[in-house]
Scaffold this motif. Structure first.
Motif, short mmCIF file in Angstrom:
data_model
loop_
_atom_site.label_atom_id
_atom_site.label_comp_id
_atom_site.label_asym_id
_atom_site.label_seq_id
_atom_site.Cartn_x
_atom_site.Cartn_y
_atom_site.Cartn_z
N ASP A 127 46.18 41.96 38.36
CA ASP A 127 45.60 43.14 37.70
C ASP A 127 45.87 43.13 36.20
O ASP A 127 45.04 43.63 35.42
CB ASP A 127 46.18 44.42 38.30
CG ASP A 127 45.62 44.74 39.69
OD1 ASP A 127 44.58 44.15 40.05
OD2 ASP A 127 46.24 45.55 40.40
N GLY A 131 41.05 41.32 33.39
CA GLY A 131 39.99 41.63 32.44
C GLY A 131 39.92 40.69 31.25
O GLY A 131 39.05 40.85 30.38
N GLN A 132 40.80 39.71 31.19
CA GLN A 132 40.82 38.79 30.05
C GLN A 132 39.82 37.64 30.26
O GLN A 132 39.45 37.32 31.38
CB GLN A 132 42.22 38.21 29.87
CG GLN A 132 43.31 39.26 29.64
CD GLN A 132 44.69 38.65 29.60
OE1 GLN A 132 44.85 37.46 29.34
NE2 GLN A 132 45.71 39.46 29.87
N GLN A 133 39.45 37.02 29.15
CA GLN A 133 38.57 35.86 29.24
C GLN A 133 39.36 34.61 29.62
O GLN A 133 38.88 33.76 30.38
CB GLN A 133 37.85 35.63 27.91
CG GLN A 133 36.86 34.47 27.97
CD GLN A 133 36.07 34.33 26.68
OE1 GLN A 133 36.13 35.19 25.80
NE2 GLN A 133 35.34 33.22 26.55
#
Length: 403
Positions: A127, A131-133
């Motif tokens: 989690d 959301g990171q690249q």
């Protein structure tokens, strides 16, 4: 070839498996003047040595590659660091006595109950970077997770993470590497802090038993003719707190990397999670985090057509055995359906089979399940991997993944 089989040389550090392949084709056994070890390359020879406690001793397993200097010894003495033989470096009957009591505390039922805590910890860490690249996988998940799993078992607070992880890395450097004097002294301080923590943990559970592994370990000696001494209890904690996470960090890193290197495999696992357990075994075979192990000849003994003299130190190339073409068909390939994948020697064999193998397998399976569920098509950007020079261990220090 003995010169090329040098864990501290650039060719070996770059790709030991290419060196192993050439070595197996050339001979079954070598003597390395530089290391002072006889080196075995083939699966059957290595399995023979591991299982044979009559002709070979495990007492060399934890011996430092190079002797500790006076400053290191003085630093370790501050923590009352006086190791005793308990598990990996202990021979029968002493090993049987210790292992029987440890098995009572670290049993299959306790490991089985760990799946949900492992899954919860894995999801919590995912989690944080979902959301990171890009993510550096070792620091984000592979480094903390195995230690936190052990902390759950051992009733330890998460605040001990830095001491345990850094102290374990210092142990690798100090006992299986070739550090210079300054680096050795720095590592000795970290190792001493780690050992002192293990002693503190046992002292506390002797006074305040709980429902956790250290307390169960103490209780396992009740009614025994020879219960573990306090020093043996500390040594078991020191051994298991090290082995139970240091190698699993490497395993998780190797696992994700090898799956991502195989075209289409990530998608296959998303569609058929039943393949995951055998893929875990295949990566344990192909990329053993403990790539070599050690034994000592008790007397003159023949192995691989060579007579190894009494008291000689032996380096068992587990990584080479796991790639032996005579035992594994198309040995360098990752085959999700390979029938004998589980026959690798990564966890040892026989009496000294790794205690933590079921937990390591559980963590690998759960982490891979959670990752393939969460990310549709991650990939590996171009990068150079760095490894800590060690005679026994091989794990990437970092691994960047494009999510």
């Amino acid at each position: 070839m003995a010169t090329r089989l040098n864990p501290f040389g650039p060719e070996y550090l770059d790709d030991p498996y290419r060196v192993f392949k050439d070595a197996r084709a050339d001979a079954r056994a070598y003597y390395s003047e530089d290391l002072g070890y006889w080196i075995l390359t083939r699966y059957e020879d290595i399995r023979q040595v591991i299982r044979d406690t009559v002709n070979f001793s495990a007492d060399a397993a934890n011996t430092p590659l190079q002797p500790f200097g006076k400053p290191v010894l003085e630093e370790l003495a501050k923590a009352d660091f006086r190791p005793v033989r308990v598990l990996v470096d202990n021979d029968p009957p002493g090993h049987v006595r210790v292992r029987r009591q440890v098995n009572k505390a670290f049993n299959a039922q306790r490991v089985k109950l760990m799946e949900e805590p492992v899954r919860e910890l894995t999801r919590r860490h995912i989690d944080r970077f979902a959301g990171q690249q890009e993510v550096e996988f070792v620091s984000a998940l592979a480094w903390p997770l195995p230690a936190l799993v052990l902390f759950h078992l051992f009733g330890m607070p998460d605040s001990y993470l830095e001491v345990v992880k850094n102290g374990s890395a210092d142990r690798v450097i100090l006992t299986t590497g070739r550090p210079d004097e300054q680096e050795a002294l720095r590592a000795a301080k970290g190792l001493a802090d780690f050992y002192a923590l293990c002693r503190q943990l046992i002292d506390d559970r002797l006074e305040n038993p709980r429902d956790d592994f250290p307390s169960d370990l103490i209780r396992a000696g009740e009614g025994q003719e020879e219960p573990l001494t306090t020093r043996e209890l500390v040594q078991v904690m020191y051994s298991m707190l090290f082995a139970g996470h240091e190698t699993t960090t490497g395993h998780l890193t190797h696992l994700v990397r090898r799956v991502l290197l195989e075209p289409g495999l990530w998608q296959r696992l998303r569609e058929d999670r039943s393949l995951i357990p055998n893929v875990v075994e295949e990566v344990l075979r192909l990329e053993a985090p403990v790539i070599n192990w050690r034994r000592r000849a008790k007397h003159d003994v023949e192995v691989g057509g060579v007579t190894i003299p009494a008291d000689a130190k032996i380096l068992l190339l587990l990584g080479s055995a796991n790639h032996d073409e005579e035992f594994f068909e198309d040995a360098d390939a990752l085959q999700p359906e390979r029938r004998n994948a589980r026959h690798h020697l990564t966890f040892g064999f026989g009496e000294h089979l790794c205690l933590g193998a079921p937990l390591a397998r559980l963590e690998g399976r759960v982490v891979l399940e959670e990752l393939v569920d969460r990310f549709a098509s991650p990939s590996l950007p171009e990068q150079e991997l760095e490894f800590t020079p060690s005679i026994l261990f091989r794990s990437p220090k970092a691994l960047t993944i494009t999510l």
